[in-house]
Design a protein around this motif. Structure first.
Motif, PDB file in Angstrom:
ATOM      1  N   ILE A   1      11.204  -2.231   1.531  1.00 31.28           N
ATOM      2  CA  ILE A   1       9.917  -1.742   2.270  1.00 31.28           C
ATOM      3  C   ILE A   1      10.276  -0.741   3.385  1.00 31.28           C
ATOM      4  CG2 ILE A   1       7.616  -2.426   3.550  1.00 31.28           C
ATOM      5  CD1 ILE A   1       7.877  -4.874   1.836  1.00 31.28           C
ATOM      6  N   ASP A   2       9.600   0.280   3.728  1.00 32.11           N
ATOM      7  CA  ASP A   2       9.706   1.182   4.965  1.00 32.11           C
ATOM      8  C   ASP A   2       8.754   0.508   5.699  1.00 32.11           C
ATOM      9  OD1 ASP A   2       9.816   3.072   6.575  1.00 32.11           O
ATOM     10  OD2 ASP A   2       8.886   4.644   5.274  1.00 32.11           O
ATOM     11  N   ALA A   3       9.209  -0.426   6.593  1.00 31.93           N
ATOM     12  CA  ALA A   3       8.686  -1.115   7.512  1.00 31.93           C
ATOM     13  C   ALA A   3       8.011  -0.117   8.775  1.00 31.93           C
ATOM     14  CB  ALA A   3       9.249  -2.295   8.103  1.00 31.93           C
ATOM     15  N   GLY A   4       8.872   0.972   8.996  1.00 31.47           N
ATOM     16  CA  GLY A   4       8.518   2.063  10.128  1.00 31.47           C
ATOM     17  C   GLY A   4       7.604   3.093   9.644  1.00 31.47           C
ATOM     18  N   PHE A   5       7.141   2.930   8.505  1.00 35.08           N
ATOM     19  CA  PHE A   5       6.063   4.027   7.917  1.00 35.08           C
ATOM     20  C   PHE A   5       6.783   5.445   8.103  1.00 35.08           C
ATOM     21  CE2 PHE A   5       3.842   0.524   6.732  1.00 35.08           C
ATOM     22  CZ  PHE A   5       2.568   0.767   6.351  1.00 35.08           C
ATOM     23  N   ARG A   6       8.069   5.733   8.368  1.00 34.53           N
ATOM     24  CA  ARG A   6       8.716   6.867   8.400  1.00 34.53           C
ATOM     25  C   ARG A   6       8.203   8.070   7.651  1.00 34.53           C
ATOM     26  NH1 ARG A   6      12.754   3.213   8.783  1.00 34.53           N
ATOM     27  NH2 ARG A   6      13.313   3.602   6.212  1.00 34.53           N
TER      28      ARG A   6
ATOM     29  N   ILE B   1      -6.850   9.074   5.455  1.00 30.61           N
ATOM     30  CA  ILE B   1      -6.024   8.663   4.584  1.00 30.61           C
ATOM     31  C   ILE B   1      -4.771   8.648   5.029  1.00 30.61           C
ATOM     32  CG2 ILE B   1      -5.108   9.073   2.085  1.00 30.61           C
ATOM     33  CD1 ILE B   1      -7.835   7.966   1.853  1.00 30.61           C
ATOM     34  N   GLU B   2      -3.966   7.701   4.675  1.00 35.66           N
ATOM     35  CA  GLU B   2      -2.397   7.582   5.063  1.00 35.66           C
ATOM     36  C   GLU B   2      -1.715   7.546   3.709  1.00 35.66           C
ATOM     37  OE1 GLU B   2      -0.803   7.259   9.170  1.00 35.66           O
ATOM     38  OE2 GLU B   2      -0.723   5.334   8.248  1.00 35.66           O
ATOM     39  N   HIS B   3      -0.902   8.535   3.422  1.00 34.06           N
ATOM     40  CA  HIS B   3      -0.035   8.393   2.074  1.00 34.06           C
ATOM     41  C   HIS B   3       1.382   8.301   2.520  1.00 34.06           C
ATOM     42  CE1 HIS B   3       1.504  10.678  -1.546  1.00 34.06           C
ATOM     43  NE2 HIS B   3       1.496   9.420  -1.545  1.00 34.06           N
ATOM     44  N   VAL B   4       1.707   7.078   2.308  1.00 34.81           N
ATOM     45  CA  VAL B   4       3.183   6.560   2.707  1.00 34.81           C
ATOM     46  C   VAL B   4       4.042   6.879   1.460  1.00 34.81           C
ATOM     47  CG1 VAL B   4       4.663   4.898   3.854  1.00 34.81           C
ATOM     48  CG2 VAL B   4       1.973   5.120   4.266  1.00 34.81           C
ATOM     49  N   HIS B   5       4.883   7.826   1.315  1.00 37.82           N
ATOM     50  CA  HIS B   5       5.653   8.169   0.093  1.00 37.82           C
ATOM     51  C   HIS B   5       6.676   7.203  -0.023  1.00 37.82           C
ATOM     52  CE1 HIS B   5       3.616  12.355   0.005  1.00 37.82           C
ATOM     53  NE2 HIS B   5       3.527  12.040   1.148  1.00 37.82           N
ATOM     54  N   GLY B   6       6.870   6.684  -1.105  1.00 39.44           N
ATOM     55  CA  GLY B   6       8.021   5.856  -1.283  1.00 39.44           C
ATOM     56  C   GLY B   6       7.892   4.403  -0.279  1.00 39.44           C
ATOM     57  N   TRP B   7       7.001   3.867   0.033  1.00 42.78           N
ATOM     58  CA  TRP B   7       6.957   2.794   1.127  1.00 42.78           C
ATOM     59  C   TRP B   7       7.744   1.686   0.430  1.00 42.78           C
ATOM     60  CZ3 TRP B   7       4.573  -2.179   0.479  1.00 42.78           C
ATOM     61  CH2 TRP B   7       4.453  -2.854   1.649  1.00 42.78           C
ATOM     62  N   LEU B   8       7.647   1.236  -1.026  1.00 36.98           N
ATOM     63  CA  LEU B   8       8.234   0.303  -1.628  1.00 36.98           C
ATOM     64  C   LEU B   8       9.445   0.914  -2.474  1.00 36.98           C
ATOM     65  CD1 LEU B   8       8.503  -2.649  -2.135  1.00 36.98           C
ATOM     66  CD2 LEU B   8       7.044  -2.428  -4.391  1.00 36.98           C
ATOM     67  N   ASP B   9      10.823   0.739  -2.146  1.00 32.58           N
ATOM     68  CA  ASP B   9      11.919   1.195  -3.122  1.00 32.58           C
ATOM     69  C   ASP B   9      12.172  -0.016  -3.923  1.00 32.58           C
ATOM     70  OD1 ASP B   9      14.049   2.303  -3.952  1.00 32.58           O
ATOM     71  OD2 ASP B   9      15.453   1.905  -2.430  1.00 32.58           O
ATOM     72  N   GLY B  10      12.408   0.123  -5.281  1.00 30.24           N
ATOM     73  CA  GLY B  10      12.417  -0.780  -6.284  1.00 30.24           C
ATOM     74  C   GLY B  10      11.222  -1.416  -6.685  1.00 30.24           C
ATOM     75  N   HIS B  11      10.260  -0.543  -6.702  1.00 26.82           N
ATOM     76  CA  HIS B  11       9.031  -1.099  -7.193  1.00 26.82           C
ATOM     77  C   HIS B  11       8.830  -1.528  -8.736  1.00 26.82           C
ATOM     78  CE1 HIS B  11       7.900   2.586  -9.755  1.00 26.82           C
ATOM     79  NE2 HIS B  11       8.781   3.120  -9.092  1.00 26.82           N
ATOM     80  N   GLU B  12       9.956  -1.121  -9.415  1.00 29.53           N
ATOM     81  CA  GLU B  12       9.908  -1.335 -11.028  1.00 29.53           C
ATOM     82  C   GLU B  12      10.107  -3.013 -11.061  1.00 29.53           C
ATOM     83  OE1 GLU B  12      12.127   0.496  -9.395  1.00 29.53           O
ATOM     84  OE2 GLU B  12      11.645   2.509 -10.127  1.00 29.53           O
ATOM     85  N   HIS B  13      10.753  -3.612 -10.238  1.00 30.13           N
ATOM     86  CA  HIS B  13      10.953  -5.126 -10.258  1.00 30.13           C
ATOM     87  C   HIS B  13       9.777  -5.803 -10.272  1.00 30.13           C
ATOM     88  CE1 HIS B  13      12.678  -9.084  -9.705  1.00 30.13           C
ATOM     89  NE2 HIS B  13      12.030  -9.087  -8.866  1.00 30.13           N
ATOM     90  N   LEU B  14       8.867  -5.503  -9.027  1.00 24.20           N
ATOM     91  CA  LEU B  14       7.732  -6.064  -8.773  1.00 24.20           C
ATOM     92  C   LEU B  14       6.699  -5.640 -10.101  1.00 24.20           C
ATOM     93  CD1 LEU B  14       5.700  -7.530  -7.143  1.00 24.20           C
ATOM     94  CD2 LEU B  14       5.400  -5.285  -5.690  1.00 24.20           C
ATOM     95  N   MET B  15       6.563  -4.477 -10.554  1.00 22.23           N
ATOM     96  CA  MET B  15       5.843  -3.977 -11.582  1.00 22.23           C
ATOM     97  C   MET B  15       6.036  -5.189 -12.929  1.00 22.23           C
ATOM     98  SD  MET B  15       5.270  -0.331 -13.245  1.00 22.23           S
ATOM     99  CE  MET B  15       3.943  -0.250 -14.368  1.00 22.23           C
TER     100      MET B  15
END
Length: 202
Positions: free
Chosen positions: A3-8, A21-35
């Motif tokens: 997770i991009d905890a720093g919202f970079r 609205i805040e759009h956080v691009h790629g906030w979760l890396d590895g989202h396929e596993h969770l899906m």
């Protein structure tokens, strides 16, 4: 999953002086596993609603967890489905939609019961296929269009649920399955002062 905890990668979109609205691009890396986990283990159902003069099935599947700790747990962390603590809010509920393909969608609406709050901060995590997210002023006005990819976080803040409507439209362009994870608080929760102070970071 990381997770991009720093919202970079956060991009702030100001809708008006009270809503954003805040759009956080790629906030979760590895989202396929969770899906995959959620598609296999969540309590999915296709709900019906009354529309005009008949009952119709909603064009998506839904899973609702009023107690977020009861949502499916990831095998790699043994923790509940991840929610963003960045905004200092006590997220207690999880609502998920499963859009099976481009023929599924969600019409114009405000999130209930969050629309009863004067201000709110609602994160929505997208998993899977790229889809468009639209938001526009309640009544009439121009839509703001955000293209969300798997792992992106879209956060609706301020008066976005009282003064605006949003949707995930059906589309002609072919798209695979997409899950949206909507995190919310109890309606009796107000926006903490520390969360309000974070709303104005660059």
């Amino acid at each position: 999953m990381v997770i991009d905890a720093g919202f970079r990668s956060a991009e702030r979109i100001r809708l008006d002086e009270n809503s954003w609205i805040e759009h956080v691009h790629g906030w979760l890396d590895g989202h396929e596993h969770l899906m995959r986990l959620l598609m296999d283990t969540a309590s999915w159902e296709q709900r019906s609603r009354w529309m005009y003069n008949r009952t119709v099935q909603e064009p998506r599947h839904t899973a609702e967890y009023p107690v977020i700790a009861e949502a499916p747990r990831t095998s790699c962390t043994a923790s509940p489905t991840p929610c963003p603590p960045h905004y200092g809010r006590p997220y207690t509920r999880l609502w998920m939609n499963w859009y099976r393909d481009h023929n599924d969608g969600a019409g114009w609406h405000a999130d209930r019961p969050q629309h009863k709050l004067v201000e709110t901060v609602i994160p929505v995590l997208g998993l899977g296929a790229t889809r468009r997210f639209l938001i526009k002023p309640d009544g009439s006005g121009r839509s703001t269009v955000i293209e969300t990819r798997g792992g992106d976080l879209v956060v609706m803040g301020g008066r976005s649920q009282t003064d605006y409507k949003h949707c995930v439209p059906k589309q002609k362009t072919v798209a695979g399955p997409r899950l949206s994870l909507n995190f919310s608080t109890e309606v009796n929760q107000s926006v903490p002062a520390r969360a309000t102070s974070r709303l104005h970071h660059p």
